[in-house]
Motif scaffolding. Structure first.
Motif, short mmCIF file in Angstrom:
data_model
loop_
_atom_site.label_atom_id
_atom_site.label_comp_id
_atom_site.label_asym_id
_atom_site.label_seq_id
_atom_site.Cartn_x
_atom_site.Cartn_y
_atom_site.Cartn_z
N SER A 29 0.83 -1.21 0.00
CA SER A 29 0.00 0.00 0.00
C SER A 29 0.86 1.26 0.00
CB SER A 29 -0.96 0.00 1.18
OG SER A 29 -0.25 0.11 2.39
N ALA A 30 1.97 1.24 0.71
CA ALA A 30 2.87 2.40 0.72
C ALA A 30 3.51 2.60 -0.65
CB ALA A 30 3.94 2.23 1.78
N SER A 31 3.89 1.53 -1.30
CA SER A 31 4.54 1.67 -2.60
C SER A 31 3.55 2.09 -3.68
CB SER A 31 5.25 0.37 -2.99
OG SER A 31 4.32 -0.68 -3.15
N VAL A 32 2.32 1.63 -3.62
CA VAL A 32 1.31 2.04 -4.60
C VAL A 32 0.99 3.52 -4.47
CG1 VAL A 32 -1.13 1.78 -5.23
CG2 VAL A 32 0.30 -0.24 -4.96
N ALA A 33 0.88 4.02 -3.24
CA ALA A 33 0.60 5.44 -3.03
C ALA A 33 1.76 6.29 -3.55
CB ALA A 33 0.36 5.71 -1.55
N GLY A 34 2.97 5.87 -3.29
CA GLY A 34 4.14 6.59 -3.79
C GLY A 34 4.22 6.58 -5.30
N TYR A 35 3.87 5.45 -5.90
CA TYR A 35 3.89 5.33 -7.35
C TYR A 35 2.84 6.24 -7.99
CZ TYR A 35 3.51 3.29 -11.99
OH TYR A 35 3.46 3.12 -13.34
N ARG A 36 1.66 6.30 -7.40
CA ARG A 36 0.61 7.18 -7.93
C ARG A 36 1.04 8.65 -7.88
NH1 ARG A 36 -4.84 4.45 -5.50
NH2 ARG A 36 -4.92 2.75 -6.98
N GLN A 37 1.67 9.05 -6.77
CA GLN A 37 2.14 10.43 -6.66
C GLN A 37 3.22 10.70 -7.71
OE1 GLN A 37 0.76 12.77 -5.00
NE2 GLN A 37 2.27 14.34 -5.41
#
Length: 154
Positions: A29-37
């Protein structure tokens, strides 16, 4: 007795397995949020490059017709009557040309499209440039500041 204790220590318990699953879910979940940003920041280039392209097209339009285009439709006509530059390359932003007086100046604004993936970009909802090259940007609350301009135009 020894064989029984060895057999028991070779496997994973359900609790250990669930702990691993929870840790993996947190990391994902942390990596997906960072990727979206990261993708939102990268897609801002679609807006800024389109604005610079339209700004250059406005100057060419002025040289040809002795006034600036007052709408994006005037610029979107294919050459030789227009310059064909009223859209962003990826279609993530809607372009609008505002002109108080077509002989004095213009402002071109790119606003995140409500249908595109940039609609979730709260930091840079709209970016704009005027005839003097002055850049501006607004977040989703409509606030404009030097930090927001620097963030959106970098």
């Amino acid at each position: 007795m020894k064989a029984h204790s060895l057999a028991r220590s070779k496997g994973f318990t359900l609790v250990e397995l669930m702990i691993v699953v929870v840790i993996m879910a947190i990391l994902a979940s942390a990596s997906v949020a960072g990727y979206r940003q990261y993708i939102r920041r990268a897609n801002r280039v679609d807006a800024t490059s389109a604005l610079l392209r339209v700004s250059a097209a406005q100057e060419r339009f002025y040289l040809q017709k002795n006034h600036y285009a007052t709408t994006a439709a005037e610029l979107s006509d294919p050459p030789p009557n227009g310059l064909g530059t009223a859209e962003t390359g990826l279609g993530l932003y809607d372009l609008a040309v505002a002109s108080a007086d077509a002989t004095i100046g213009y402002t071109v604004t790119a606003t995140a499209s409500s249908a595109g993936s940039q609609r979730d970009d709260a930091d840079c909802r709209s970016v704009s440039i005027d005839q003097s090259g002055k850049r501006s940007a607004r977040n989703s609350a409509g606030t404009e500041s030097a930090e927001i301009i620097a963030l959106c135009w970098r």
